[in-house]
Write an enzyme that holds these catalytic residues in place. Structure first.
Site, PDB file in Angstrom:
ATOM      1  N   GLU A  22       2.012   6.157   6.209  1.00  0.00           N
ATOM      2  CA  GLU A  22       2.940   7.265   6.480  1.00  0.00           C
ATOM      3  C   GLU A  22       2.447   8.003   7.711  1.00  0.00           C
ATOM      4  O   GLU A  22       1.244   8.247   7.843  1.00  0.00           O
ATOM      5  CB  GLU A  22       2.948   8.264   5.313  1.00  0.00           C
ATOM      6  CG  GLU A  22       3.649   7.781   4.081  1.00  0.00           C
ATOM      7  CD  GLU A  22       5.164   7.756   4.234  1.00  0.00           C
ATOM      8  OE1 GLU A  22       5.737   8.718   4.796  1.00  0.00           O
ATOM      9  OE2 GLU A  22       5.774   6.766   3.794  1.00  0.00           O
ATOM     10  N   ASP A  52       0.819  -1.215   0.000  1.00  0.00           N
ATOM     11  CA  ASP A  52       0.000   0.000   0.000  1.00  0.00           C
ATOM     12  C   ASP A  52       0.854   1.268   0.000  1.00  0.00           C
ATOM     13  O   ASP A  52       0.467   2.289  -0.573  1.00  0.00           O
ATOM     14  CB  ASP A  52      -0.919   0.010   1.232  1.00  0.00           C
ATOM     15  CG  ASP A  52      -1.905  -1.142   1.193  1.00  0.00           C
ATOM     16  OD1 ASP A  52      -2.305  -1.545   0.086  1.00  0.00           O
ATOM     17  OD2 ASP A  52      -2.254  -1.655   2.278  1.00  0.00           O
TER      18      ASP A  52
HETATM   19  N1  LIG Z   1      14.203   0.491  -2.627  1.00  0.00           N
HETATM   20  C1  LIG Z   1      13.566   0.931  -1.538  1.00  0.00           C
HETATM   21  N2  LIG Z   1      14.187   0.948  -0.344  1.00  0.00           N
HETATM   22  C2  LIG Z   1      13.542   1.351   0.772  1.00  0.00           C
HETATM   23  N3  LIG Z   1      12.272   1.803   0.784  1.00  0.00           N
HETATM   24  C3  LIG Z   1      11.605   1.807  -0.368  1.00  0.00           C
HETATM   25  C4  LIG Z   1      12.218   1.376  -1.596  1.00  0.00           C
HETATM   26  N4  LIG Z   1      11.309   1.491  -2.584  1.00  0.00           N
HETATM   27  C5  LIG Z   1      10.183   1.986  -2.025  1.00  0.00           C
HETATM   28  N5  LIG Z   1      10.351   2.183  -0.705  1.00  0.00           N
HETATM   29  C6  LIG Z   1       9.374   2.671   0.298  1.00  0.00           C
HETATM   30  O1  LIG Z   1       8.931   1.571   1.080  1.00  0.00           O
HETATM   31  C7  LIG Z   1       7.659   1.896   1.642  1.00  0.00           C
HETATM   32  C8  LIG Z   1       6.863   0.644   1.939  1.00  0.00           C
HETATM   33  O2  LIG Z   1       6.742  -0.108   0.805  1.00  0.00           O
HETATM   34  P1  LIG Z   1       5.532  -1.065   0.472  1.00  0.00           P
HETATM   35  O3  LIG Z   1       4.263  -0.410   0.740  1.00  0.00           O
HETATM   36  O4  LIG Z   1       5.768  -1.543  -0.910  1.00  0.00           O
HETATM   37  O5  LIG Z   1       5.745  -2.314   1.445  1.00  0.00           O
HETATM   38  P2  LIG Z   1       5.171  -2.696   2.858  1.00  0.00           P
HETATM   39  O6  LIG Z   1       5.266  -1.544   3.781  1.00  0.00           O
HETATM   40  O7  LIG Z   1       5.856  -3.949   3.239  1.00  0.00           O
HETATM   41  O8  LIG Z   1       3.676  -3.056   2.567  1.00  0.00           O
HETATM   42  P3  LIG Z   1       2.282  -2.381   3.044  1.00  0.00           P
HETATM   43  O9  LIG Z   1       2.367  -0.930   2.697  1.00  0.00           O
HETATM   44  O10 LIG Z   1       1.250  -3.109   2.216  1.00  0.00           O
HETATM   45  O11 LIG Z   1       2.114  -2.604   4.504  1.00  0.00           O
HETATM   46  C9  LIG Z   1       6.996   2.773   0.624  1.00  0.00           C
HETATM   47  O12 LIG Z   1       6.402   3.858   1.278  1.00  0.00           O
HETATM   48  C10 LIG Z   1       8.109   3.226  -0.312  1.00  0.00           C
HETATM   49  O13 LIG Z   1       8.221   4.632  -0.341  1.00  0.00           O
HETATM   50  C1  LIG Z   2      -6.860 -10.054  17.584  1.00  0.00           C
HETATM   51  C2  LIG Z   2      -6.736  -9.885  16.145  1.00  0.00           C
HETATM   52  C3  LIG Z   2      -6.954  -8.479  15.705  1.00  0.00           C
HETATM   53  C4  LIG Z   2      -6.809  -8.312  14.237  1.00  0.00           C
HETATM   54  C5  LIG Z   2      -7.322  -6.997  13.781  1.00  0.00           C
HETATM   55  C6  LIG Z   2      -7.187  -6.906  12.318  1.00  0.00           C
HETATM   56  C7  LIG Z   2      -7.698  -5.638  11.744  1.00  0.00           C
HETATM   57  C8  LIG Z   2      -7.036  -5.439  10.451  1.00  0.00           C
HETATM   58  C9  LIG Z   2      -7.495  -4.237   9.695  1.00  0.00           C
HETATM   59  C10 LIG Z   2      -6.445  -3.908   8.706  1.00  0.00           C
HETATM   60  C11 LIG Z   2      -6.753  -2.725   7.908  1.00  0.00           C
HETATM   61  C12 LIG Z   2      -5.593  -2.368   7.045  1.00  0.00           C
HETATM   62  C13 LIG Z   2      -5.740  -1.058   6.441  1.00  0.00           C
HETATM   63  C14 LIG Z   2      -4.544  -0.678   5.636  1.00  0.00           C
HETATM   64  C15 LIG Z   2      -3.546  -0.037   6.105  1.00  0.00           C
HETATM   65  C16 LIG Z   2      -2.346   0.332   5.280  1.00  0.00           C
HETATM   66  O1  LIG Z   2      -2.528   1.589   4.730  1.00  0.00           O
HETATM   67  C17 LIG Z   2      -1.119   0.397   6.187  1.00  0.00           C
HETATM   68  C18 LIG Z   2       0.129   0.634   5.363  1.00  0.00           C
HETATM   69  O2  LIG Z   2       0.403  -0.417   4.543  1.00  0.00           O
HETATM   70  N1  LIG Z   2      -0.990  -0.829   6.927  1.00  0.00           N
HETATM   71  C19 LIG Z   2      -1.176  -0.863   8.228  1.00  0.00           C
HETATM   72  O3  LIG Z   2      -1.394   0.145   8.877  1.00  0.00           O
HETATM   73  C20 LIG Z   2      -1.052  -2.202   8.896  1.00  0.00           C
HETATM   74  C21 LIG Z   2      -2.359  -2.644   9.472  1.00  0.00           C
HETATM   75  C22 LIG Z   2      -2.168  -3.994  10.089  1.00  0.00           C
HETATM   76  C23 LIG Z   2      -3.269  -4.363  10.980  1.00  0.00           C
HETATM   77  C24 LIG Z   2      -2.973  -5.576  11.809  1.00  0.00           C
END
Ligand SMILES: Nc1ncnc2c1ncn2[C@@H]1O[C@H](COP(=O)(O)OP(=O)(O)OP(=O)(O)O)[C@@H](O)[C@H]1O
Ligand SMILES: CCCCCCCCCCCCC/C=C/[C@@H](O)[C@H](CO)NC(=O)CCCCC
Ligand SMILES: [Ca+2]
Length: 558
Positions: free
Chosen positions: A523, A211
């Site tokens: 963020e 995300d």
């Molecule tokens: N090569 C890189 N090294 C470090 N950070 C990076 C790189 N490329 C992108 N990013 C940053 O890494 C951050 C997180 O990436 P990404 O959302 O793909 O993975 P995640 O945090 O594991 O997954 P999610 O957001 O689904 O929880 C992004 O905000 C992006 O700006």
């Molecule tokens: C006892 C069990 C309880 C479980 C509760 C589960 C609820 C889950 C709802 C998850 C909603 C995710 C929304 C998305 C958020 C993303 O923009 C963000 C960045 O990647 N991820 C998280 O904040 C990470 C969010 C991670 C949540 C665990």
């Protein structure tokens, strides 16, 4: 597809029709503008003029042109059925062609499958391949050139491998050309898109990651679109211009909620097929301001309290991969912090009960369809809309609801935020593209009650049906944290350290302070006092939304 629907489509003018071999028997194959369909022929009964005739009980089988990826001549000796690997007997003819298509399987997953037809001679085979591919080239929503960004550090760090092994071969099969950039640092994709990329030459941008990566990309695209259109996004309440370029997400992140909520799964092949087929799904985007300064866009979770604190804590544990969220989640649950503040919101007209209606957004969603889609409006309609909006705002002041309270969490979502951890998401009935967001207020409650609320995100129980939880469908909201009397130097410097930047005039936020912080799609926002407004269908994805039914409705046999 219903038999009646088939009968209508069958009547489209025929482009090509022949008797050829399919699965070791003779079939009548027909192509028209919308589908390829065939019927097995009864070999036992012969017509007077020695044509084989279609038996009465033979079933019609079809493929919609929209689901066909490509047709290719089958190489001699290559008559293997791709799926089963079983060799088909070629009864009379050694010329054949393969039709690759996307098929919906269980749990909203799509897979690439292939059918083989055998012809009487090479020219018949070439004619079929040419005619099918000519029709496919008329489907102008299909991308031909894509710009791909891979974050190699997303999720479990599998992004590059996922792309190379599972996605690139599908793009190649569909003759999509790609420019691939493996990012070297955070904001690499953003900077490249803003300064170097010749965006005009692409039909879409694909991000391989989570995300956060998606958010990085849409920020660049939206900044660019507003700049080119002369729109100042710092002005709160400004109508923003939707982005032309579609975005594809190959899920490889830790949460992958945008992908999951728009396709029903976090499966890279499914996402790749939605891109190949040129599917299109608009989504709402909210803009977040502090006074008259634009902070960020949000498409997934804008969360204060529990999720804000959890994200701030989890950022220091990035090395752990997706498990960081579990650890920080448990920690923040045990901390049980609550925060005082005032939430004001402007409800979406007439929709007050909808976040609880359990209807969900199912493709094709008539609620999203009837929501204002600026892309399809004429100039006059846009003027009319602007007038309606200003009339609404004049009478809006009285419509604002104000809630002062102590909150464990304040969550705002433009879409359901369904993800593998929570298949229904934070607001299961939220719509992808209706121009509203769901504002979830979790008031102070015991740990046990809060746990009950959290657990309900993972099963079918209603997480809103609890006395300390309220949910509203809104178009705008504001939050003002309760001012703490004393802001110590130590608190201020701790805050600056946590968010990695000193923010003049902003109070300290995060666990251990009197203010939490907002997590905006992963963020941390520097300010706790924010104004948020939803923009209907601002970004389009290569996706189809979530369709009814979880298993194949795509059976091609009638
Ligand atoms: N090569 C890189 N090294 C470090 N950070 C990076 C790189 N490329 C992108 N990013 C940053 O890494 C951050 C997180 O990436 P990404 O959302 O793909 O993975 P995640 O945090 O594991 O997954 P999610 O957001 O689904 O929880 C992004 O905000 C992006 O700006
Ligand atoms: C006892 C069990 C309880 C479980 C509760 C589960 C609820 C889950 C709802 C998850 C909603 C995710 C929304 C998305 C958020 C993303 O923009 C963000 C960045 O990647 N991820 C998280 O904040 C990470 C969010 C991670 C949540 C665990
Ligand atoms: Ca919405």
């Amino acid at each position: 597809m219903l038999l009646q629907e088939f009968s209508v489509l069958e009547k489209q003018p025929t482009l090509l029709s022949s008797q050829l071999f399919y699965r070791n028997s003779v079939a009548d194959l027909t192509l028209n503008r919308v589908m390829l369909f065939w019927k097995r022929v009864d070999m036992s009964r012969r017509h007077a003029r020695s044509f084989l005739c279609v038996s009465k009980d033979a079933k019609n089988t079809f493929l919609l042109l929209n689901d066909i990826i490509v047709a290719r001549e089958t190489e001699e000796g290559g008559q293997k059925n791709k799926q089963g690997g079983k060799k088909e007997k070629v009864p009379l003819h050694s010329y054949g062609f393969t039709v690759s298509y996307a098929d919906r399987t269980k749990h909203h997953r799509w897979r690439c499958k292939a059918l083989m037809f055998h012809c009487k001679d090479k020219s018949q085979c070439q004619q079929w391949v040419q005619t099918i591919n000519d029709q496919l080239s008329l489907l102008c929503s299909r991308p031909k050139r894509l710009l791909v960004y891979i974050n190699p550090y997303s999720g479990k760090r599998l992004g590059k491998r996922i792309y190379e092994q599972r996605v690139a071969p599908l793009f190649a099969q569909a003759s999509i050309s790609t420019d691939v950039i493996v990012t070297k640092h955070a904001n690499h994709a953003r900077d490249h898109l803003e300064t170097e990329a010749d965006v005009e030459q692409y039909d879409g941008v694909v991000c391989v990651g989570g995300d956060g990566m998606f958010s990085e990309i849409i920020h660049s695209l939206l900044y660019r679109t507003q700049r080119v259109s002369g729109v100042d996004h710092h002005q709160y309440d400004q109508d923003l211009v939707p982005c032309d370029l579609r975005v594809g997400i190959i899920p490889a992140g830790s949460t992958d909620c945008i992908c999951y909520a728009t396709t029903g799964t976090n499966d890279p092949v499914t996402s790749a097929l939605h891109i190949v087929l040129g599917d299109s799904q608009p989504i709402d985007v909210s803009s977040v301001h502090h006074n008259n300064t634009f902070l960020r866009y949000s498409t997934s979770l804008l969360g204060y309290g529990f999720y804000g604190d959890m994200l701030m804590d989890s950022e220091r544990k990035r090395w752990m991969g997706p498990a960081r969220y579990d650890l920080s989640g448990v920690k923040m649950f045990l901390n049980h912090h609550y925060y005082k503040g005032t939430v004001s919101f402007l409800p979406a007209e007439g929709n007050l009960e909808f976040p609880k209606d359990k209807m969900g957004c199912r493709s094709p969603c008539h609620i999203c369809k009837t929501s204002v889609n600026r892309l399809s409006l004429s100039g006059d309609q846009v003027c009319e809309m602007a007038k309606e909006k200003s009339d609404r705002e004049m009478s809006d002041d009285g419509a604002w609801h104000v809630i002062r309270g102590t909150f464990l969490a304040i969550n705002a979502v433009c879409i359901s935020c369904a993800c593998p951890r929570s298949p229904g998401g934070l607001s299961p009935s939220a719509h992808l593209a209706d121009g509203t967001m769901d504002l979830i207020l979790v008031h102070r409650a015991s740990r046990l009650d809060f746990l009950r609320h959290l657990i309900r995100h993972t099963n079918k129980d209603d997480q809103f049906n609890l006395s300390f939880v309220e949910v509203h469908r809104v178009r705008q909201f504001r939050f003002a944290p309760e001012q703490s009397d004393v802001t110590s130097e130590a608190e201020l410097s701790e805050c600056s350290r946590k968010i990695g930047t000193a923010q003049v005039g902003s109070a300290p936020t995060g666990p251990g302070t009197s203010h939490s912080s907002w997590s905006c799609d992963g963020e941390i926002l520097p300010q706790a006092a924010i104004q948020v407004s939803v923009h209907c269908q601002l970004v389009k994805l290569f996706a189809r939304g979530i369709e009814w039914g979880s298993s194949s409705t795509h059976s091609h046999c009638l």
